[in-house]
Write a protein that holds these residues in place. Structure first.
Motif, PDB file in Angstrom:
ATOM      1  N   LEU A 153      -2.227   3.150   4.489  1.00 46.96           N
ATOM      2  CA  LEU A 153      -1.351   3.881   5.407  1.00 46.96           C
ATOM      3  C   LEU A 153      -0.766   2.959   6.474  1.00 46.96           C
ATOM      4  O   LEU A 153       0.441   2.998   6.742  1.00 46.96           O
ATOM      5  N   ALA A 154      -1.583   2.109   7.058  1.00 50.77           N
ATOM      6  CA  ALA A 154      -1.084   1.187   8.090  1.00 50.77           C
ATOM      7  C   ALA A 154      -0.049   0.233   7.516  1.00 50.77           C
ATOM      8  O   ALA A 154       0.981  -0.035   8.145  1.00 50.77           O
ATOM      9  N   GLY A 155      -0.298  -0.276   6.330  1.00 49.49           N
ATOM     10  CA  GLY A 155       0.663  -1.179   5.694  1.00 49.49           C
ATOM     11  C   GLY A 155       1.987  -0.495   5.400  1.00 49.49           C
ATOM     12  O   GLY A 155       3.063  -1.045   5.666  1.00 49.49           O
ATOM     13  N   LEU A 156       1.915   0.702   4.864  1.00 53.78           N
ATOM     14  CA  LEU A 156       3.149   1.437   4.560  1.00 53.78           C
ATOM     15  C   LEU A 156       3.924   1.770   5.827  1.00 53.78           C
ATOM     16  O   LEU A 156       5.153   1.638   5.863  1.00 53.78           O
ATOM     17  N   GLU A 157       3.230   2.185   6.868  1.00 57.27           N
ATOM     18  CA  GLU A 157       3.902   2.514   8.126  1.00 57.27           C
ATOM     19  C   GLU A 157       4.550   1.290   8.766  1.00 57.27           C
ATOM     20  O   GLU A 157       5.536   1.419   9.484  1.00 57.27           O
ATOM     21  N   ALA A 158       4.021   0.112   8.466  1.00 54.78           N
ATOM     22  CA  ALA A 158       4.598  -1.130   8.993  1.00 54.78           C
ATOM     23  C   ALA A 158       5.697  -1.676   8.090  1.00 54.78           C
ATOM     24  O   ALA A 158       6.303  -2.696   8.410  1.00 54.78           O
ATOM     25  N   GLY A 159       5.943  -1.023   6.962  1.00 53.78           N
ATOM     26  CA  GLY A 159       7.005  -1.453   6.061  1.00 53.78           C
ATOM     27  C   GLY A 159       6.613  -2.580   5.120  1.00 53.78           C
ATOM     28  O   GLY A 159       7.478  -3.278   4.612  1.00 53.78           O
ATOM     29  N   MET A 160       5.316  -2.723   4.877  1.00 49.29           N
ATOM     30  CA  MET A 160       4.844  -3.799   4.006  1.00 49.29           C
ATOM     31  C   MET A 160       4.505  -3.271   2.623  1.00 49.29           C
ATOM     32  O   MET A 160       4.268  -2.072   2.441  1.00 49.29           O
TER      33      MET A 160
END
Length: 70
Positions: free
Chosen positions: A27-34
């Motif tokens: 979730l953190a990666g997706l929210e950061a656009g990674m």
């Protein structure tokens, strides 16, 4: 996540999040656009993945599967 990327001079377009938890790492990666890599050696099972409204970019059995990408 953005603070961490900025601290190391990285950009989300050229970085990836690798983790074993859907609810934090992916979730953190997706929210950061990674791009995200869910590693099956951790807490999240294949059955758990379908329970979330988002999906990782990639699912791998082990972090060893990513060595050639580095």
């Amino acid at each position: 996540m953005r603070t961490g990327l900025n601290a190391i001079g990285a950009h989300s377009e050229t970085s990836a999040m690798i983790g074993d938890r859907m609810d934090t790492d992916v979730l953190a990666g997706l929210e950061a656009g990674m791009q995200t890599f869910l590693v099956r050696t951790g807490l999240t099972s294949d059955a758990d993945i379908a329970k979330y409204p988002f999906t990782p970019s990639h699912v791998v059995d082990s972090i060893a599967d990513l060595v050639d990408l580095v």
